[in-house]
Motif scaffolding. Structure first.
Motif, PDB file in Angstrom:
ATOM      1  N   SER A 142      -0.292   7.633   7.507  1.00 41.90           N
ATOM      2  CA  SER A 142      -0.564   6.722   8.622  1.00 41.90           C
ATOM      3  C   SER A 142      -2.035   6.849   8.948  1.00 41.90           C
ATOM      4  O   SER A 142      -2.637   7.910   8.764  1.00 41.90           O
ATOM      5  N   PHE A 143      -2.629   5.760   9.417  1.00 41.93           N
ATOM      6  CA  PHE A 143      -4.092   5.742   9.582  1.00 41.93           C
ATOM      7  C   PHE A 143      -4.464   4.712  10.635  1.00 41.93           C
ATOM      8  O   PHE A 143      -3.634   3.885  11.017  1.00 41.93           O
ATOM      9  N   VAL A 196      -9.310   2.451  -0.677  1.00 40.55           N
ATOM     10  CA  VAL A 196      -8.653   3.245   0.360  1.00 40.55           C
ATOM     11  C   VAL A 196      -9.129   2.744   1.716  1.00 40.55           C
ATOM     12  O   VAL A 196     -10.330   2.535   1.923  1.00 40.55           O
ATOM     13  N   PHE A 197      -8.198   2.548   2.630  1.00 42.01           N
ATOM     14  CA  PHE A 197      -8.580   2.169   3.990  1.00 42.01           C
ATOM     15  C   PHE A 197      -9.438   3.279   4.599  1.00 42.01           C
ATOM     16  O   PHE A 197      -9.141   4.460   4.445  1.00 42.01           O
ATOM     17  N   LYS A 244     -11.380   5.815   7.395  1.00 48.00           N
ATOM     18  CA  LYS A 244     -11.037   6.532   8.624  1.00 48.00           C
ATOM     19  C   LYS A 244     -11.786   5.948   9.814  1.00 48.00           C
ATOM     20  O   LYS A 244     -11.211   5.732  10.879  1.00 48.00           O
ATOM     21  N   VAL A 296      -3.562  11.087   0.227  1.00 47.26           N
ATOM     22  CA  VAL A 296      -4.030  10.192   1.291  1.00 47.26           C
ATOM     23  C   VAL A 296      -3.145  10.293   2.532  1.00 47.26           C
ATOM     24  O   VAL A 296      -1.954  10.608   2.446  1.00 47.26           O
ATOM     25  N   ASN A 345      -0.281  13.897   5.013  1.00 44.63           N
ATOM     26  CA  ASN A 345      -0.651  13.159   3.807  1.00 44.63           C
ATOM     27  C   ASN A 345       0.502  13.063   2.826  1.00 44.63           C
ATOM     28  O   ASN A 345       1.452  13.857   2.854  1.00 44.63           O
ATOM     29  N   GLN A 354     -12.556   9.146   4.718  1.00 51.53           N
ATOM     30  CA  GLN A 354     -11.112   9.222   4.936  1.00 51.53           C
ATOM     31  C   GLN A 354     -10.673  10.661   4.638  1.00 51.53           C
ATOM     32  O   GLN A 354     -11.365  11.388   3.905  1.00 51.53           O
ATOM     33  N   GLY A 381       0.526   4.506   2.072  1.00 48.87           N
ATOM     34  CA  GLY A 381      -0.325   5.103   3.093  1.00 48.87           C
ATOM     35  C   GLY A 381      -1.666   4.392   3.124  1.00 48.87           C
ATOM     36  O   GLY A 381      -1.736   3.157   3.142  1.00 48.87           O
ATOM     37  N   ALA A 382      -2.747   5.162   3.112  1.00 53.43           N
ATOM     38  CA  ALA A 382      -4.094   4.590   3.157  1.00 53.43           C
ATOM     39  C   ALA A 382      -4.565   4.054   1.809  1.00 53.43           C
ATOM     40  O   ALA A 382      -5.640   3.458   1.722  1.00 53.43           O
ATOM     41  N   HIS A 414       0.845  -1.183   0.000  1.00 57.86           N
ATOM     42  CA  HIS A 414       0.000   0.000   0.000  1.00 57.86           C
ATOM     43  C   HIS A 414       0.884   1.238   0.000  1.00 57.86           C
ATOM     44  O   HIS A 414       2.093   1.167   0.276  1.00 57.86           O
ATOM     45  N   ARG A 464      -4.733   1.397  -0.758  1.00 57.27           N
ATOM     46  CA  ARG A 464      -4.489  -0.052  -0.690  1.00 57.27           C
ATOM     47  C   ARG A 464      -4.475  -0.742  -2.047  1.00 57.27           C
ATOM     48  O   ARG A 464      -3.703  -1.678  -2.279  1.00 57.27           O
TER      49      ARG A 464
END
Length: 238
Positions: free
Chosen positions: A237-238, A120-121, A123, A234, A187, A163, A39-40, A37, A42
């Motif tokens: 870290s999340f 996207v993962f 929030k 994005v 971001n 997110q 960041g967020a 990935h 995926r």
């Protein structure tokens, strides 16, 4: 500034006959520990689906799913009761949340469907599932950035995503240049060249190449040829 160059030819590839898929990140049978990935962000799948074929009903949960048709028409149906089709110039988003089922197929028998599907993962986990689709006039991205996805507060004109993420498209004519300011200091920005050739902070990217940039607040994009470019902003870290 940190930058990761993602060469188009080094993506995962699977040709199933009815589906010809390129994977920018680890997906299905493609696994690369250095490409899990950004960041967020995926998943970024670059798919070609032949006429009349597609994916039957299948589940998702706790993922933000954005679909951008590049040519042809995508027919969609889901467990929330949404049905319809989208084509080039339109964008679809789903918050899978607590869980959904959906199907996707090429509406046309006589021509291929080409699309980008991006995950996207989220929030927040386990939210109520959501669906939206919208047309974004192509003229609205000529030599400028057009926001197509933005956080759920809706202040930036894009469709809401669960997110702190922003998606933008631009169609830059040869020789044109623009700057992009990253929305949040935490971001990063993933730049994907759909068509053409462009320089991002001096790095030359060809068709389907990408560059992931973090620890900076602004990037410069210059089109070496007429170019179509997607920017995904994005959290790292999340």
């Amino acid at each position: 500034m940190k930058a990761i160059y993602y060469k188009a030819s080094e993506r995962g590839h699977a040709n199933h006959g009815w589906l010809d898929a390129w994977h920018s990140f680890s997906f299905a049978g493609f696994h690369n520990p250095e490409k899990v990935h950004f960041g967020a962000l995926r998943v970024l799948n670059d798919d070609m689906i032949i006429g009349g074929r597609g994916f039957g009903m299948h589940p998702h949960d706790n993922m933000e799913i954005v679909t951008i048709p590049l040519s042809g028409d995508l027919e969609h149906s889901d467990s929330m009761g949404n049905t319809g089709a989208i084509g080039k110039g339109e964008v679809q988003i789903m918050s899978a949340g607590t869980g959904i089922y959906h199907s996707e197929r090429n509406k046309n028998i006589d021509k291929a469907l080409r699309l980008l599907q991006i995950w996207v993962f989220p929030k927040l986990r386990d939210i109520q599932p959501r669906y939206d689709q919208r047309a974004f006039p192509v003229e609205g991205r000529k030599n400028q950035l057009q926001t197509i996805v933005s956080p759920l507060d809706g202040q930036d004109g894009g469709m809401g995503i669960n997110q702190d993420a922003w998606f933008s498209l631009t169609n830059l004519e040869q020789g044109k240049e623009l700057n992009y300011t990253v929305k949040l200091l935490t971001n990063g920005i993933y730049v994907f060249v759909i068509e053409g050739e462009a320089e991002i902070n001096g790095q030359v990217l060809g068709r389907r190449d990408a560059l992931g940039i973090s620890e900076t607040n602004e990037i410069t994009i210059k089109a070496n040829t007429d170019s179509e470019i997607l920017l995904i902003d994005v959290p790292m870290s999340f």
